[in-house]
Design a protein around this motif. Structure first.
Motif, PDB file in Angstrom:
ATOM      1  N   THR A 155     -62.468  53.969  82.198  1.00  0.00           N
ATOM      2  CA  THR A 155     -61.815  55.005  83.001  1.00  0.00           C
ATOM      3  C   THR A 155     -60.912  55.880  82.141  1.00  0.00           C
ATOM      4  OG1 THR A 155     -61.837  53.527  84.929  1.00  0.00           O
ATOM      5  CG2 THR A 155     -60.350  55.420  85.005  1.00  0.00           C
ATOM      6  N   THR A 156     -60.189  55.268  81.212  1.00  0.00           N
ATOM      7  CA  THR A 156     -59.286  56.019  80.337  1.00  0.00           C
ATOM      8  C   THR A 156     -60.053  57.028  79.490  1.00  0.00           C
ATOM      9  OG1 THR A 156     -57.746  54.152  80.228  1.00  0.00           O
ATOM     10  CG2 THR A 156     -57.582  55.821  78.495  1.00  0.00           C
ATOM     11  N   ILE A 157     -61.170  56.591  78.898  1.00  0.00           N
ATOM     12  CA  ILE A 157     -61.947  57.495  78.038  1.00  0.00           C
ATOM     13  C   ILE A 157     -62.591  58.603  78.858  1.00  0.00           C
ATOM     14  CG2 ILE A 157     -63.858  57.651  76.408  1.00  0.00           C
ATOM     15  CD1 ILE A 157     -63.307  54.775  75.599  1.00  0.00           C
ATOM     16  N   LEU A 158     -63.182  58.250  80.006  1.00  0.00           N
ATOM     17  CA  LEU A 158     -63.857  59.252  80.829  1.00  0.00           C
ATOM     18  C   LEU A 158     -62.884  60.282  81.390  1.00  0.00           C
ATOM     19  CD1 LEU A 158     -66.452  57.089  82.818  1.00  0.00           C
ATOM     20  CD2 LEU A 158     -66.903  58.667  80.927  1.00  0.00           C
ATOM     21  N   ALA A 159     -61.648  59.873  81.673  1.00  0.00           N
ATOM     22  CA  ALA A 159     -60.662  60.769  82.281  1.00  0.00           C
ATOM     23  C   ALA A 159     -59.917  61.618  81.263  1.00  0.00           C
ATOM     24  CB  ALA A 159     -59.658  59.955  83.097  1.00  0.00           C
ATOM     25  N   THR A 160     -60.198  61.432  79.967  1.00  0.00           N
ATOM     26  CA  THR A 160     -59.494  62.171  78.917  1.00  0.00           C
ATOM     27  C   THR A 160     -60.466  63.095  78.198  1.00  0.00           C
ATOM     28  OG1 THR A 160     -58.067  60.224  78.613  1.00  0.00           O
ATOM     29  CG2 THR A 160     -57.962  61.944  76.931  1.00  0.00           C
ATOM     30  N   PRO A 161     -60.422  64.406  78.445  1.00  0.00           N
ATOM     31  CA  PRO A 161     -61.394  65.333  77.841  1.00  0.00           C
ATOM     32  C   PRO A 161     -61.375  65.348  76.316  1.00  0.00           C
ATOM     33  CG  PRO A 161     -60.215  66.384  79.656  1.00  0.00           C
ATOM     34  CD  PRO A 161     -59.526  65.088  79.394  1.00  0.00           C
ATOM     35  N   SER A 162     -60.233  65.019  75.715  1.00  0.00           N
ATOM     36  CA  SER A 162     -60.154  65.065  74.252  1.00  0.00           C
ATOM     37  C   SER A 162     -60.892  63.911  73.576  1.00  0.00           C
ATOM     38  CB  SER A 162     -58.683  65.051  73.812  1.00  0.00           C
ATOM     39  OG  SER A 162     -58.032  63.868  74.265  1.00  0.00           O
ATOM     40  N   LEU A 163     -61.241  62.881  74.337  1.00  0.00           N
ATOM     41  CA  LEU A 163     -61.922  61.720  73.764  1.00  0.00           C
ATOM     42  C   LEU A 163     -63.426  61.883  73.944  1.00  0.00           C
ATOM     43  CD1 LEU A 163     -59.587  58.852  75.048  1.00  0.00           C
ATOM     44  CD2 LEU A 163     -59.417  60.193  72.938  1.00  0.00           C
ATOM     45  N   ARG A 164     -64.029  62.753  73.134  1.00  0.00           N
ATOM     46  CA  ARG A 164     -65.455  63.033  73.259  1.00  0.00           C
ATOM     47  C   ARG A 164     -66.185  62.906  71.925  1.00  0.00           C
ATOM     48  NH1 ARG A 164     -64.187  62.005  77.453  1.00  0.00           N
ATOM     49  NH2 ARG A 164     -64.390  63.151  79.424  1.00  0.00           N
ATOM     50  N   ALA A 165     -65.552  62.351  70.914  1.00  0.00           N
ATOM     51  CA  ALA A 165     -66.218  62.134  69.633  1.00  0.00           C
ATOM     52  C   ALA A 165     -67.282  61.046  69.791  1.00  0.00           C
ATOM     53  CB  ALA A 165     -65.188  61.736  68.569  1.00  0.00           C
ATOM     54  N   LEU A 182     -58.697  49.187  72.480  1.00  0.00           N
ATOM     55  CA  LEU A 182     -57.240  49.223  72.625  1.00  0.00           C
ATOM     56  C   LEU A 182     -56.531  49.357  71.285  1.00  0.00           C
ATOM     57  CD1 LEU A 182     -56.795  46.537  75.420  1.00  0.00           C
ATOM     58  CD2 LEU A 182     -56.974  49.022  75.632  1.00  0.00           C
ATOM     59  N   ARG A 183     -57.221  49.083  70.174  1.00  0.00           N
ATOM     60  CA  ARG A 183     -56.631  49.280  68.850  1.00  0.00           C
ATOM     61  C   ARG A 183     -56.805  50.717  68.360  1.00  0.00           C
ATOM     62  NH1 ARG A 183     -59.520  46.911  65.393  1.00  0.00           N
ATOM     63  NH2 ARG A 183     -58.067  46.967  63.664  1.00  0.00           N
ATOM     64  N   ASN A 184     -57.573  51.523  69.099  1.00  0.00           N
ATOM     65  CA  ASN A 184     -57.750  52.922  68.725  1.00  0.00           C
ATOM     66  C   ASN A 184     -56.486  53.699  69.080  1.00  0.00           C
ATOM     67  OD1 ASN A 184     -58.610  55.848  69.497  1.00  0.00           O
ATOM     68  ND2 ASN A 184     -60.286  55.087  68.240  1.00  0.00           N
ATOM     69  N   LYS A 185     -55.931  54.414  68.128  1.00  0.00           N
ATOM     70  CA  LYS A 185     -54.637  55.076  68.331  1.00  0.00           C
ATOM     71  C   LYS A 185     -54.712  56.147  69.410  1.00  0.00           C
ATOM     72  CE  LYS A 185     -55.365  58.458  64.705  1.00  0.00           C
ATOM     73  NZ  LYS A 185     -55.352  58.690  63.308  1.00  0.00           N
ATOM     74  N   LYS A 203     -52.537  56.022  72.780  1.00  0.00           N
ATOM     75  CA  LYS A 203     -51.642  57.134  73.094  1.00  0.00           C
ATOM     76  C   LYS A 203     -51.796  57.558  74.547  1.00  0.00           C
ATOM     77  CE  LYS A 203     -50.498  61.828  71.605  1.00  0.00           C
ATOM     78  NZ  LYS A 203     -50.846  62.926  70.652  1.00  0.00           N
ATOM     79  N   VAL A 204     -53.052  57.627  75.018  1.00  0.00           N
ATOM     80  CA  VAL A 204     -53.296  58.008  76.414  1.00  0.00           C
ATOM     81  C   VAL A 204     -52.724  56.963  77.359  1.00  0.00           C
ATOM     82  CG1 VAL A 204     -55.085  58.423  78.138  1.00  0.00           C
ATOM     83  CG2 VAL A 204     -55.344  59.358  75.839  1.00  0.00           C
TER      84      VAL A 204
END
Length: 306
Positions: A39-49, A280-283, A287-288
């Motif tokens: 949910t955190t990754i999908l809800a954050t547009p900047s996390l698309r790498a 969870l170790r990804n900075k 941060k999100v």
């Protein structure tokens, strides 16, 4: 635990056991933990790498493993056990473990490419390739997981059972052989990461006289931390996946069920550790999550005055 293990009338739901409670609790923890990550990754547009696409795939696979454990608990201890429930939970678990292991290999490939092709990797083209690769991984995992429902089971022929009922010995041998192949490829990728990292460290060392002393020390300290994390990831990866992969090839239906559970628990337990080791170790993800936590705390503080 199989239906045949229940004494007396087969229509009766077996009594709750410690193993059942552990299955339910672990399934709930795995599902919750991975749901937060996805949910955190999908809800954050900047996390698309590309790496975040891989982490979404890994989180979904591990979330599915948690759902499989919960379903297994419900079918064993809450409703009357049946053949179709065994086939369903076995298929879901095989699908999730296959997708999880392939996603872990994809994470290793991402780390290797991000080091060896640092200038070009991460572009929109790379994201499209990662998305296509993950689509193929999930299609393959679903096809493999459909094996028990399509007839690769031993419910009608107990002599053909493997160490993991209701999977046949042939099916489980092919599955574990594929798991071992993916494990070996992943280890080769991490070996390549070590070689590339050494080359980078050597290049930095040859230019140390151009760097300030504090910056040189920081580079060396960061490299040491990187190798320590790499060793930790590899140790957990091998400890979780190698035992069941080997046992599925070497064991048979006459082997004690305890051995099967002793090797299957670490493989399923990897779904609980993967979010901690990889997401969870990804900075950026941390941060999100910290921002969300601070936002919730500020709302709780301001709500009384409102």
């Amino acid at each position: 635990m199989n239906v045949s293990d229940v004494g007396g009338d087969e229509s009766l739901v077996p009594p709750l056991t410690v193993w059942g409670v552990a299955m339910c609790v672990s399934g709930t923890l795995i599902t919750t933990e991975n749901a937060i990550v996805v949910t955190t990754i999908l809800a954050t547009p900047s996390l698309r790498a590309p790496v975040f696409l891989l982490l979404i795939s890994l989180g979904l696979a591990d979330l599915l493993a948690g759902v499989a454990l919960i379903l297994r608990f419900l079918f064993l201890f809450c409703v009357e056990p049946s053949d179709w429930s065994e086939l369903l939970t076995s298929g879901v678990l095989v699908t999730s473990l296959t997708a999880s292991l392939c996603s872990l290999m994809g994470v290793a490939l991402d780390r290797y490419l991000s080091l060896s092709h640092a200038l070009t990797y991460g572009s929109s083209r790379s994201r499209r390739r990662a998305a296509v690769l993950l689509l193929l991984v999930w299609l393959g995992a679903c096809v493999i997981g459909a094996g028990p429902a399509m007839g690769w089971h031993c419910l009608g022929e107990p002599n053909s059972c493997s160490v993991a009922r209701p999977l046949t010995r042939t099916y489980l041998s092919l599955l574990c052989g594929g798991f071992l192949l993916v494990v070996m490829v992943t280890l080769q990728l991490y070996a390549g990461i070590c070689r590339v990292a050494r080359r980078h460290a050597h290049a930095i060392a040859t230019q140390r006289h151009f760097l300030p002393a504090s910056q040189s020390y920081a580079s060396k300290h960061s490299s040491g931390r990187g190798f320590s994390r790499l060793i930790l990831v590899l140790s957990v990866f091998v400890a979780c996946w190698m035992p069941f992969s080997l046992w599925g090839l070497l064991g048979d239906a006459s082997s004690p069920p305890l051995y099967t559970w002793a090797t299957l628990v670490p493989a399923a337990g990897s779904s609980l550790l993967n979010p901690i080791l990889y997401s969870l170790r990804n900075k950026d993800i941390r941060k999100v999550l910290v921002q969300c936590s601070n936002l919730k705390s500020s709302k709780r503080v301001t709500s009384p005055s409102a």
